[in-house]
Design a protein around this motif. Structure first.
Motif, PDB file in Angstrom:
ATOM      1  N   UNK A  54      10.167  -4.458 -39.299  1.00  0.00           N
ATOM      2  CA  UNK A  54       9.302  -4.062 -38.036  1.00  0.00           C
ATOM      3  C   UNK A  54       9.214  -2.413 -37.919  1.00  0.00           C
ATOM      4  N   UNK A  55       9.705  -1.671 -38.690  1.00  0.00           N
ATOM      5  CA  UNK A  55       9.918  -0.416 -38.531  1.00  0.00           C
ATOM      6  C   UNK A  55       8.579   0.271 -38.493  1.00  0.00           C
ATOM      7  N   UNK A  56       8.367   1.410 -38.081  1.00  0.00           N
ATOM      8  CA  UNK A  56       7.038   2.158 -38.147  1.00  0.00           C
ATOM      9  C   UNK A  56       6.969   3.155 -39.379  1.00  0.00           C
ATOM     10  N   UNK A  57       8.040   3.224 -40.020  1.00  0.00           N
ATOM     11  CA  UNK A  57       8.075   3.878 -41.290  1.00  0.00           C
ATOM     12  C   UNK A  57       7.963   5.378 -40.824  1.00  0.00           C
ATOM     13  N   UNK A  58       8.129   5.894 -39.830  1.00  0.00           N
ATOM     14  CA  UNK A  58       7.908   7.469 -39.764  1.00  0.00           C
ATOM     15  C   UNK A  58       8.631   8.274 -40.670  1.00  0.00           C
ATOM     16  N   UNK A  92      18.065   3.325 -44.703  1.00  0.00           N
ATOM     17  CA  UNK A  92      19.170   4.251 -43.937  1.00  0.00           C
ATOM     18  C   UNK A  92      18.729   4.123 -42.640  1.00  0.00           C
ATOM     19  N   UNK A  93      17.719   4.367 -42.118  1.00  0.00           N
ATOM     20  CA  UNK A  93      17.317   4.390 -40.857  1.00  0.00           C
ATOM     21  C   UNK A  93      17.766   3.095 -39.996  1.00  0.00           C
ATOM     22  N   UNK A  94      17.502   1.896 -40.588  1.00  0.00           N
ATOM     23  CA  UNK A  94      17.854   0.621 -40.222  1.00  0.00           C
ATOM     24  C   UNK A  94      19.141   0.354 -39.973  1.00  0.00           C
ATOM     25  N   UNK A  95      19.775   1.038 -40.835  1.00  0.00           N
ATOM     26  CA  UNK A  95      21.380   0.939 -40.607  1.00  0.00           C
ATOM     27  C   UNK A  95      22.016   1.682 -39.644  1.00  0.00           C
ATOM     28  N   UNK A  96      21.509   2.874 -39.557  1.00  0.00           N
ATOM     29  CA  UNK A  96      21.597   3.779 -38.095  1.00  0.00           C
ATOM     30  C   UNK A  96      21.423   2.875 -36.958  1.00  0.00           C
ATOM     31  N   UNK A  97      20.131   2.273 -36.852  1.00  0.00           N
ATOM     32  CA  UNK A  97      19.769   1.696 -35.597  1.00  0.00           C
ATOM     33  C   UNK A  97      20.853   0.368 -35.366  1.00  0.00           C
ATOM     34  N   UNK A  98      20.999  -0.283 -36.430  1.00  0.00           N
ATOM     35  CA  UNK A  98      21.773  -1.526 -36.329  1.00  0.00           C
ATOM     36  C   UNK A  98      23.159  -1.113 -35.620  1.00  0.00           C
TER      37      UNK A  98
END
Lengths: 375, 375
Positions: A54-58, A92-98
């Motif tokens: 679901x990420x925007x892939x920034x 990595x970003x997803x891990x931080x968000x979690x």
């Protein structure tokens, strides 16, 4: 990390598709191993993959945009490595968000249920789904929440592991692979330090002065969102060290500008168009640079009474907006954003600038889109 | 030292000292970067390093013990890599403990305050130290606990990162380095799956049947505590693939035996000599294989009433001990432990056993020490 991510500029649709395909390949390669650990774990993995997608892939689009201008028509194998790095940045970003959601006890991200919210709503064989778990304080609801949050922590560990594993296996010259690992470790360390600062400020462990809040902003988001993608693009493209360093400098300033502008958007946007509930920062009493500035002004006693109050209304929100404007906090942060952008652009026009013209143009496009995010 | 320089085999005490020195070197190498992120983060790092140094080094010592019997008087550079792997295993273990303590909401580990307990007791500039935070439900105490637990989560992320970074940078032949990464990823995935199973059982998300509890035991502990150190020792020593596979098999069985015996010790030891509070598993209502077996017997209604009850007394604990013995759960698990040990030893005496005699002797010594841990 709780951000409004607008569409990254100059990232052609094909690149976005390539990044998605690369993420899918790296995730699929792990699905058989996951399935070997039983149906419960497979179900968790499926929810995790759904949320990841679901990420925007920034970050990966920023990285690939810079890489393509730096590498030109380099070897195909190099671009494959770049796409792997890009995918790892998103994971990595997803891990931080979690882990951010575990710490903040959030159930929603980008207006949708996050992993924890999905688990709470979906339930488990022995746990009933919960409609409004935050309000439900029964023992059963507490167990469901604990299970879901613990799952968020564990999936975060798995994603952090996968990000490192991808970076560790890149088929790059040894000096580049080591450099990628250096940048990754430095950036994770800085993000962890920033998050620690954030939680310390939120819980009242640290005195919330403006310079600490600005440090937190830089460490928690600017580093891995802008500096890391730009520097790593230079390393994978085998650009000279000066290019990597200067892109790092540009990324750091743009990252701070991006985060401060995000705070402004959260505070002053008139709708929830930027992806967050209006006034959510005020409602939660979030420690932002705006608030840290206001704390030093005469408006503070009035703001403090309203901020994070139990009976927070839209009227409270609008009153805080007015007070933040009148006390000069809004203008101060807007000026800071412009200062950061100007400093970033100065790097591009310095006599010793080593960044290629095509990459500079790409960055100028980024700045335009940052400016377009005004509240 | 050059790659071709050889060395004499190390004595066990020397090895322990070498492991500690290696951990210190890898940690010290990171201290300057930590300090760059401000005094708050440095203070957190110091507490983390203090807690890391309190470990018993089970995994690194197992790994180095196996490595030294496999590599003999191999190149000195290879042994340096082995010590780095050993240090990474301890740091990985520490990361798992930290996240386990966050999930279990524990403040104590090995009879001492864990990282979270240290932070709670030490306080922070804006937070008063808390004497008995679990009992204190004021808003201030809740904030202190939230800050300390979030810090545990973040330090765990940092340690997980460092473990991966060490493994990713090993100066080994490419096929060995990749194999180490494969084993590490497989083991972290399995541990996460085991922990997910554990939390699901504890929170009532999954139906607690015996086979699921035994799977959890294998995944959560056996994999990274025994299988990973033994296999990775074979890879770093450049042993043939058959040795690595067979050591993995041995490690898996010994790991399950070790964990089940740990459950027996927790349930039946007469003192806290094994490092835990007596009856703590019963007090917390922990889902172990003993309990899963008892659930299938007539004794279950009596045990269920006592387990994790609000007014749990030492009498309750002794009564559960008696019931677990009478219903056959104790004997069943003791038999399982012996079965697992026997199966491990059978690998060593099989006709196709590729494990060198010195390594087999080392493993037999391990088994003796496992047997010596009886309650």
């Amino acid at each position: 990390m709780t951000q409004t991510e607008t569409r990254a500029p100059a990232a052609p649709d094909t690149t976005t598709r390539e990044i998605c395909a690369q993420i899918d390949r790296l995730i699929d390669a792990r699905s058989a191993r996951i399935a070997a650990h039983g149906p419960h774990f497979s179900e968790l993995w499926d929810v995790a993959v759904h949320c990841l997608q679901g990420g925007k892939l920034l970050r990966p689009r920023l990285m690939m945009g810079a890489f393509d201008t730096l590498a030109g028509t380099g070897p195909a194998a190099q671009r494959t490595s770049a796409l792997e790095v890009a995918a790892a940045l998103e994971i990595l970003h997803f891990s931080f968000l979690l882990h951010d959601d575990v710490i903040d006890e959030d159930l929603v991200r980008r207006g949708e249920p996050n992993l924890i919210g999905c688990l709470v709503a979906g339930g488990a064989p022995g746990l009933a789904p919960a409609a409004s778990p935050a309000a439900d304080t029964t023992a059963a609801a507490r167990r469901t929440l604990h299970w879901a949050r613990s799952s968020g922590l564990l999936v975060g560990d798995l994603m952090l592991t996968i990000a490192h594993q991808i970076m560790a296996r890149l088929r790059l010259p040894e000096h580049s692979r080591t450099r990628v690992l250096d940048l990754l470790e430095a950036s994770v360390t800085e993000t962890v330090a920033g998050e620690y600062c954030d939680v310390g400020l939120a819980d009242g462990a640290f005195v919330p002065d403006l310079s600490l809040v600005l440090d937190m902003t830089r460490m928690k988001t600017a580093s891995y969102t802008f500096e890391l993608p730009l520097r790593i693009a230079a390393v994978v493209a085998e650009s000279p060290p000066a290019v990597e360093l200067q892109l790092g400098e540009v990324g750091r300033h743009l990252g701070v500008a991006f985060q401060l502008q995000d705070d402004l958007l959260s505070a002053f946007s008139v709708s929830a168009a930027h992806g967050k509930d209006q006034f959510s920062d005020f409602r939660e009493g979030k420690e932002t640079a705006l608030i840290a500035y206001a704390r030093m002004t005469n408006a503070w006693p009035s703001i403090e009474r309203l901020l994070g109050a139990e009976r927070f209304s839209d009227d409270s929100g609008r009153r805080i907006q007015r007070l933040l404007t009148e006390c000069g906090a809004r203008e101060f942060i807007e000026t800071l954003v412009q200062d950061q952008i100007r400093t970033a652009l100065q790097v591009l026009t310095r006599a010793d600038c080593a960044i290629p013209a095509a990459t500079s143009r790409f960055i100028l496009g980024l700045v335009d889109s940052l400016d377009g995010r005004r509240a």
